[in-house]
Scaffold this active site. Structure first.
Site, PDB file in Angstrom:
ATOM      1  N   LEU A 112       0.926  -1.186   0.087  1.00 23.31           N
ATOM      2  CA  LEU A 112       0.013  -0.001  -0.131  1.00 23.31           C
ATOM      3  C   LEU A 112       0.692   1.282   0.136  1.00 23.31           C
ATOM      4  O   LEU A 112       0.290   2.467  -0.116  1.00 23.31           O
ATOM      5  CB  LEU A 112      -1.014   0.053   1.133  1.00 23.31           C
ATOM      6  CG  LEU A 112      -2.432  -0.814   1.092  1.00 23.31           C
ATOM      7  CD1 LEU A 112      -2.331  -2.119   0.681  1.00 23.31           C
ATOM      8  CD2 LEU A 112      -3.193  -0.250   2.121  1.00 23.31           C
ATOM      9  N   GLU A 154       1.045 -16.797  24.795  1.00 23.18           N
ATOM     10  CA  GLU A 154       1.303 -18.227  25.015  1.00 23.18           C
ATOM     11  C   GLU A 154       2.351 -19.113  24.380  1.00 23.18           C
ATOM     12  O   GLU A 154       2.330 -19.916  23.824  1.00 23.18           O
ATOM     13  CB  GLU A 154      -0.031 -18.541  24.101  1.00 23.18           C
ATOM     14  CG  GLU A 154      -1.611 -18.237  24.810  1.00 23.18           C
ATOM     15  CD  GLU A 154      -2.669 -19.113  24.276  1.00 23.18           C
ATOM     16  OE1 GLU A 154      -2.446 -20.222  24.089  1.00 23.18           O
ATOM     17  OE2 GLU A 154      -3.638 -18.593  24.578  1.00 23.18           O
TER      18      GLU A 154
END
Length: 382
Positions: A341, A366
């Protein structure tokens, strides 16, 4: 035992309906939740109306009892629209996994139906300031006192802090036993859980994160999950079964970035034609899709192992691979989406910069991806 993971027609229909739901009822709130760092209540309410919190809870306790691939599809499609909303759904399942797999029937019947309905939410409290990946170094203590345990200490980086109604807390009950002296408890917020100021985070800004403290909170002995000293085993068993859905969240973030970049490439013109016609950019987008599909397939493989009871004991390493590869992919893909972009990708007018910021945490929570590689290498080398 068979561990095939091809999607069924039911899986595909669920994915298609959930994608439309996420586009219509979750995506519109994502930018504001990120910008203002506010809990996306409207998105959660919509998810609750769709009964999405019930997916990961067994039918016997008011849930839908969905298979893990269905849960992975849910995590991906919601994260494709809003990663914060996805983790809000995932964290309650994480907080309840110890109860589902190790808790008494009384605890299951008391708490799981409330999570399944979305009436209550849960958090998972393992990390401390000096005990993140080094779980055995935790200092939070739980001392038996008659029919209660007295809980004292602090947990850091707690997802959904201040919103959750219950906290699954790991604490030391026998300081002389190392990791064998850790136990697991289910603690209600109203018993005295104190929440510090919310962290001002780079990404996942709609999901509240804070430290929580326990100042001699009295926890009924009935709220011990499993037996004393089983906490480390419970924690690792739980993470093995939750990491694949974190990988799914990462895949959703990556897919959202791919979709946004492809749409931009079709519309943006340079040198008199859409930049989608430029081979160098087309190849970038193709590579992004290749990595994301490979990550998705590895996630389904890990989910299939869970659904089939992990017959060969592969889940720990395959789950680590899935989470690690998917999150590394999300970071790479979202970075490339920003590049595709150009200057617009660096602004908040387009979602790809949010996807890039959200992707980063999937490499950290995690279990960092460095820890995942330790787990994988240990399996390979013995």
């Amino acid at each position: 035992m068979e561990t095939a993971f091809a999607l069924t027609d039911t899986h595909r229909q669920f994915r298609d309906s959930l994608r439309k739901f996420a586009d219509d009822q979750v995506a519109p709130h994502a930018a504001a939740a990120d910008r203002d760092s506010v809990y996306p209540q409207a998105s959660f309410d919509a998810c609750r109306a769709m009964e999405l919190p019930a997916l990961g809870i067994p039918e016997a306790y008011g849930g839908a009892g969905a298979d893990m691939i269905t849960q992975a599809i849910m995590a991906e499609e919601i994260a494709r629209a809003c990663a914060s909303t996805a983790v809000i759904l995932l964290i309650s399942k994480l907080g309840m996994l110890p109860v589902m797999n190790w808790g008494s029937e009384e605890l299951k019947h008391e708490y799981l139906p409330k999570i399944a309905s979305g009436e209550h939410q849960a958090s998972y409290c393992l990390s401390e300031a000096d005990a993140g990946s080094d779980v055995a170094s935790m200092r939070t203590r739980a001392v038996r006192d008659g029919d209660h345990y007295v809980l004292t200490g602090a947990k850091h980086w707690i997802t959904n802090a201040g919103v959750s109604d219950t906290y699954t807390v790991f604490a030391v009950t026998d300081p002389s036993a190392g990791r064998r002296g850790i136990s697991c408890f289910l603690v209600e917020a109203g018993w005295g859980v104190q929440v510090a100021a919310l962290e001002d985070k780079m990404g996942l800004r709609g999901s509240p994160t804070a430290a929580i403290t326990f100042d001699e909170i009295r926890v009924p002995a009935t709220h011990l999950i499993g037996e004393e000293g089983n906490g480390f085993t419970i924690a690792m068993h739980t993470l093995d079964r939750s990491r694949p859905t974190i990988g799914s969240q990462a895949v959703g973030i990556a897919q959202g970035a791919i979709d946004a970049a492809a749409g931009y490439m079709r519309d943006r013109k340079a040198f008199g034609k859409p930049i989608a016609d430029l081979q160098g950019l087309r190849f970038m987008l193709a590579d992004m899709a290749i990595k994301t599909e490979a990550a998705r397939t590895l996630i389904y493989r890990a989910c299939s192992l869970i659904d089939n009871g992990d017959p060969e004991g592969e889940l720990t390493s395959i789950g680590a691979m899935a989470k690690c590869f998917a999150s590394d992919t999300a970071m790479a893909v979202t970075t490339d989406a920003v590049q595709l972009l150009g200057g617009y990708g660096y602004t908040k007018d387009f979602p790809v910069e949010r996807f890039m910021r959200d992707a980063k945490i999937t490499q950290i929570y995690e279990g960092t991806n460095q820890i995942q590689r330790v787990v994988i290498a240990k399996k390979l080398l013995g």
